[in-house]
Design a protein around this motif. Structure first.
Motif, PDB file in Angstrom:
ATOM      1  N   GLY A 187       3.762  -9.573 -10.558  1.00 38.41           N
ATOM      2  CA  GLY A 187       4.163  -8.820  -9.370  1.00 38.41           C
ATOM      3  C   GLY A 187       4.272  -7.323  -9.649  1.00 38.41           C
ATOM      4  O   GLY A 187       4.631  -6.927 -10.756  1.00 38.41           O
ATOM      5  N   ARG A 188       3.960  -6.529  -8.650  1.00 39.73           N
ATOM      6  CA  ARG A 188       4.010  -5.071  -8.814  1.00 39.73           C
ATOM      7  C   ARG A 188       4.576  -4.406  -7.556  1.00 39.73           C
ATOM      8  O   ARG A 188       4.443  -4.942  -6.451  1.00 39.73           O
ATOM      9  N   SER A 189       5.166  -3.240  -7.770  1.00 34.61           N
ATOM     10  CA  SER A 189       5.620  -2.427  -6.641  1.00 34.61           C
ATOM     11  C   SER A 189       4.622  -1.304  -6.410  1.00 34.61           C
ATOM     12  O   SER A 189       4.155  -0.683  -7.363  1.00 34.61           O
ATOM     13  N   VAL A 190       4.319  -1.081  -5.160  1.00 34.34           N
ATOM     14  CA  VAL A 190       3.422   0.037  -4.814  1.00 34.34           C
ATOM     15  C   VAL A 190       4.261   1.056  -4.055  1.00 34.34           C
ATOM     16  O   VAL A 190       4.870   0.729  -3.039  1.00 34.34           O
ATOM     17  N   ARG A 191       4.327   2.281  -4.581  1.00 37.74           N
ATOM     18  CA  ARG A 191       5.137   3.278  -3.888  1.00 37.74           C
ATOM     19  C   ARG A 191       4.307   4.450  -3.363  1.00 37.74           C
ATOM     20  O   ARG A 191       4.824   5.338  -2.710  1.00 37.74           O
ATOM     21  N   ARG A 192       3.031   4.442  -3.667  1.00 39.23           N
ATOM     22  CA  ARG A 192       2.179   5.510  -3.151  1.00 39.23           C
ATOM     23  C   ARG A 192       0.722   5.065  -3.092  1.00 39.23           C
ATOM     24  O   ARG A 192       0.301   4.190  -3.843  1.00 39.23           O
ATOM     25  N   ILE A 193      -0.001   5.712  -2.196  1.00 39.95           N
ATOM     26  CA  ILE A 193      -1.437   5.450  -2.059  1.00 39.95           C
ATOM     27  C   ILE A 193      -2.109   6.818  -1.974  1.00 39.95           C
ATOM     28  O   ILE A 193      -1.677   7.693  -1.232  1.00 39.95           O
ATOM     29  N   VAL A 194      -3.161   7.004  -2.757  1.00 34.95           N
ATOM     30  CA  VAL A 194      -3.917   8.256  -2.720  1.00 34.95           C
ATOM     31  C   VAL A 194      -5.325   7.945  -2.224  1.00 34.95           C
ATOM     32  O   VAL A 194      -5.959   7.016  -2.722  1.00 34.95           O
ATOM     33  N   PHE A 195      -5.790   8.699  -1.246  1.00 32.33           N
ATOM     34  CA  PHE A 195      -7.133   8.434  -0.716  1.00 32.33           C
ATOM     35  C   PHE A 195      -7.770   9.726  -0.182  1.00 32.33           C
ATOM     36  O   PHE A 195      -7.061  10.657   0.185  1.00 32.33           O
ATOM     37  N   PRO A 196      -9.098   9.775  -0.154  1.00 30.97           N
ATOM     38  CA  PRO A 196      -9.768  10.957   0.402  1.00 30.97           C
ATOM     39  C   PRO A 196      -9.731  10.894   1.932  1.00 30.97           C
ATOM     40  O   PRO A 196     -10.362  10.013   2.523  1.00 30.97           O
ATOM     41  N   ALA A 197      -9.021  11.807   2.542  1.00 28.40           N
ATOM     42  CA  ALA A 197      -8.839  11.745   4.004  1.00 28.40           C
ATOM     43  C   ALA A 197     -10.156  11.926   4.747  1.00 28.40           C
ATOM     44  O   ALA A 197     -10.319  11.423   5.861  1.00 28.40           O
ATOM     45  N   THR A 198     -11.103  12.619   4.129  1.00 25.86           N
ATOM     46  CA  THR A 198     -12.376  12.874   4.825  1.00 25.86           C
ATOM     47  C   THR A 198     -13.205  11.602   5.000  1.00 25.86           C
ATOM     48  O   THR A 198     -14.182  11.591   5.737  1.00 25.86           O
ATOM     49  N   ALA A 199     -12.817  10.536   4.299  1.00 28.92           N
ATOM     50  CA  ALA A 199     -13.530   9.268   4.475  1.00 28.92           C
ATOM     51  C   ALA A 199     -12.935   8.444   5.615  1.00 28.92           C
ATOM     52  O   ALA A 199     -13.455   7.386   5.953  1.00 28.92           O
ATOM     53  N   PHE A 200     -11.834   8.923   6.179  1.00 26.48           N
ATOM     54  CA  PHE A 200     -11.131   8.194   7.244  1.00 26.48           C
ATOM     55  C   PHE A 200     -11.227   8.970   8.550  1.00 26.48           C
ATOM     56  O   PHE A 200     -10.901  10.156   8.597  1.00 26.48           O
ATOM     57  N   SER A 201     -11.639   8.285   9.617  1.00 24.86           N
ATOM     58  CA  SER A 201     -11.684   8.929  10.935  1.00 24.86           C
ATOM     59  C   SER A 201     -10.331   8.808  11.612  1.00 24.86           C
ATOM     60  O   SER A 201      -9.549   7.917  11.295  1.00 24.86           O
ATOM     61  N   LEU A 202     -10.096   9.738  12.552  1.00 29.09           N
ATOM     62  CA  LEU A 202      -8.850   9.708  13.329  1.00 29.09           C
ATOM     63  C   LEU A 202      -9.182   9.363  14.776  1.00 29.09           C
ATOM     64  O   LEU A 202     -10.229   9.767  15.287  1.00 29.09           O
ATOM     65  N   TYR A 203      -8.281   8.661  15.426  1.00 32.05           N
ATOM     66  CA  TYR A 203      -8.471   8.282  16.831  1.00 32.05           C
ATOM     67  C   TYR A 203      -7.207   8.645  17.600  1.00 32.05           C
ATOM     68  O   TYR A 203      -6.119   8.660  17.025  1.00 32.05           O
ATOM     69  N   TYR A 204      -7.361   8.951  18.879  1.00 28.17           N
ATOM     70  CA  TYR A 204      -6.160   9.269  19.653  1.00 28.17           C
ATOM     71  C   TYR A 204      -6.175   8.585  21.018  1.00 28.17           C
ATOM     72  O   TYR A 204      -7.245   8.253  21.568  1.00 28.17           O
ATOM     73  N   LYS A 205      -4.972   8.378  21.526  1.00 24.30           N
ATOM     74  CA  LYS A 205      -4.803   7.866  22.887  1.00 24.30           C
ATOM     75  C   LYS A 205      -3.497   8.460  23.405  1.00 24.30           C
ATOM     76  O   LYS A 205      -2.455   8.335  22.739  1.00 24.30           O
ATOM     77  N   ASP A 206      -3.542   9.101  24.539  1.00 24.96           N
ATOM     78  CA  ASP A 206      -2.385   9.844  25.070  1.00 24.96           C
ATOM     79  C   ASP A 206      -1.909  10.831  23.996  1.00 24.96           C
ATOM     80  O   ASP A 206      -2.650  11.699  23.622  1.00 24.96           O
ATOM     81  N   ASN A 207      -0.693  10.647  23.489  1.00 27.77           N
ATOM     82  CA  ASN A 207      -0.233  11.568  22.441  1.00 27.77           C
ATOM     83  C   ASN A 207      -0.033  10.849  21.103  1.00 27.77           C
ATOM     84  O   ASN A 207       0.649  11.341  20.224  1.00 27.77           O
ATOM     85  N   LYS A 208      -0.654   9.698  20.958  1.00 21.56           N
ATOM     86  CA  LYS A 208      -0.558   8.936  19.708  1.00 21.56           C
ATOM     87  C   LYS A 208      -1.870   9.053  18.935  1.00 21.56           C
ATOM     88  O   LYS A 208      -2.935   9.267  19.530  1.00 21.56           O
ATOM     89  N   ALA A 209      -1.766   8.872  17.632  1.00 16.58           N
ATOM     90  CA  ALA A 209      -2.967   8.969  16.800  1.00 16.58           C
ATOM     91  C   ALA A 209      -2.937   7.900  15.721  1.00 16.58           C
ATOM     92  O   ALA A 209      -1.865   7.462  15.298  1.00 16.58           O
TER      93      ALA A 209
END
Lengths: 258, 273
Positions: A187-209
């Motif tokens: 078993g392991r604890s995960v306390r952080r995740i590092v990732f390249p944000a440019t590989a992830f798209s963003l989506y929005y609806k009303d004022n949520k993202a």
């Protein structure tokens, strides 16, 4: 019929900003975001003045030419990579509470990741970045993942875990669904995740993202134990955000297990 | 026209070289230079942007001079000049020139090793402590290195001196650390002062990294003050946004919190009979 939410701002208006989307501006308009004030002033039939005033007390002004007496802008969430300066493509999600995973188990969770707000001018069906701002300046900082000589500089985001993808705070953060799987023998604890944000798209609806989903697999590669993070494109009726950064096609990024 | 060329061919410069051969050689060399320049322009436009600055620069030079040397060899082969005699004379001449241009050759060799080893790259910020030089590396050329100092002036350093010096690279790692020392009065609460400094840095210094977090160490129990050393990390490009502002922000924060930064003090006891 406009697929993206469209709004007409035809008379002198001052309002607390409500929803992301496309705005047609024909007269003086003022939008108030948390900690940031945006104004469009009509200078003449052919020009508008854009003004931004935020907590840094630096007023940004730009003249925006207009051929038709009006301008169209899109206000939408963008990746949190620009404030205080563009230095990296990576984001460091620091979970407020670490996630414990027994060996062979997996969990799906929704975490929050900071965002910035982008303003794009639309002309001839192209969208050009006019400006951007951060509604949470005090928390917009950098962090280093790894040792100082060879680590990865990241934008830091304190990341509370929430119950669903609509629990994000308007203009300040977006939700990201992360599937974490532990393929290690203990078993392991995960306390952080590092990732390249440019590989992830963003989506929005009303004022949520929300971001694309992420998959994080704890596994062993030769003698190394690592977390393999990769994006997973989502199918959604939310509107995909405009971006001006070069979108990367990183399939995997790997980080060490704590 | 043919008669003209024949007349040129009749004029002998050496036993094997006539004026016509020399003219053809000149044309070959001119074409060689034009081709070399054209290839270099295309290389710079289409391929150099994909390479690192120094690799592009070195490869550009290699291509340019390579084509010119090939053109020269073609010229030599067309003239039929026998260079065997010149080799002996050249050998003796080379020894003389070698002694006379020892430092030039040393710089040339050092330049080649610098290009191979690449201890620093074009655009890096470097410091040469022994020479008291710091600035941005502009380029490593055949005989010298040029550095644009932070005051805007450009300094030329011979390759040999640069190669044998201790070079401190300020941009080879993604982050750098800045530091400063601030003293508080003995009567003040140390933990409270550190908390004030922490908050000020978090609010006013966006380039300071969250992780590694700022460190606060008691540097010294000084004559007049408890000295707190502040160590903060920041992106390597943003030294100017952190180091020059660190002590100003620390002082302002301590002043606002009413924490005394003492002047040097002496307690004088006057002895009595």
């Amino acid at each position: 019929m406009c697929e993206i939410p469209c709004f007409d701002m035809s008379s002198n208006q001052e309002q607390n900003f409500l929803n992301y989307g496309i705005y047609t501006i024909t007269d003086d308009v003022e939008f108030n975001f948390p900690g940031t004030e945006i104004k469009f002033k009509k200078l003449s039939e052919n020009a508008f003045l854009y003004q931004k005033n935020d907590l840094t007390e630096k007023i940004v002004e730009k003249n925006v030419p207009s051929a038709s007496g009006s301008i169209q802008i899109e206000i939408c969430p963008i990746r949190p990579l620009n404030y205080p300066a563009k230095r990296t493509d990576y984001v460091y999600l620091d979970f407020t509470t670490p996630v414990f995973l027994p060996s062979g188990s997996s969990v799906v969770l929704n975490a929050l990741c900071q965002i910035e707000v982008g303003i794009f001018v639309i002309h001839d069906s192209t969208k050009d970045s006019l400006d951007w701002f951060d509604c949470n300046l005090s928390d917009s900082r950098f962090a280093l993942y790894g040792p100082p000589d060879s680590g990865v500089l990241c934008k830091y985001s304190k990341s509370p875990i929430v119950s669903s993808d609509i629990d994000s705070d308007p203009y300040e953060n977006a939700s990201i669904q992360i599937t974490i799987k532990n393929e290690l023998s203990d078993g392991r604890s995960v306390r952080r995740i590092v990732f390249p944000a440019t590989a992830f798209s963003l989506y929005y609806k009303d004022n949520k993202a929300k971001f694309d989903n992420a998959s994080a697999i704890l596994k062993k590669k030769l003698a190394l134990e690592l977390i393999d993070v990769s994006p997973e494109k989502i199918q959604t009726d939310w509107q995909k955000s405009t971006t001006y950064e070069v979108t990367s096609t990183v399939k995997h990024s790997q980080m060490g297990v704590d | 026209m043919i008669e003209f060329f024949d007349s040129l061919a009749q004029i002998e410069i050496t036993e094997t070289l006539n004026l016509l051969g020399l003219l053809i050689g000149g044309i070959i060399m001119t074409i060689g230079v034009i081709v070399a320049r054209t290839v270099r322009i295309f290389f710079k436009k289409y391929y150099a942007p994909k390479l690192s600055k120094d690799s592009a620069n070195n490869l550009g030079k290699l291509i340019y001079f390579g084509i010119i040397i090939i053109a020269f060899l073609i010229f030599v082969s067309t003239t039929g000049v026998d260079f065997s005699g010149m080799l002996v004379a050249g050998g003796i001449f080379g020894v003389v020139i070698g002694f006379a241009t020892q430092s030039v050759v040393s710089n040339l060799i050092s330049g080649i090793f610098l290009m191979i080893e690449k201890p620093v790259r074009q655009g890096d910020s470097v410091e040469i402590p022994a020479e008291n030089i710091s600035g941005t590396l502009i380029d490593i050329s055949t005989f010298s290195v040029r550095v644009r100092q932070f005051d805007g002036t450009i300094i030329r350093i011979p390759n040999e001196k640069f190669f044998t010096s201790n070079i401190r690279s300020l941009t080879s790692s993604p982050v750098r650390r800045s530091q400063g020392v601030v003293g508080i009065a003995y009567k003040e609460d140390i933990d409270g002062a550190i908390l004030v400094l922490q908050k000020a840095i978090a609010q006013l210094m966006p380039f300071v990294l969250v992780e590694p977090a700022p460190e606060f160490r008691i540097n010294e129990l000084g004559d007049s003050s408890v000295n707190i050393e502040i160590l903060v990390w920041h992106p390597r490009e943003d030294w100017g946004e952190v180091q020059p502002k660190l002590l100003k922000i620390a002082k302002n924060a301590l002043d606002e919190a009413g924490i005394e930064i003492p002047f040097p003090q002496r307690v004088i006891w006057q002895g009595k009979d």
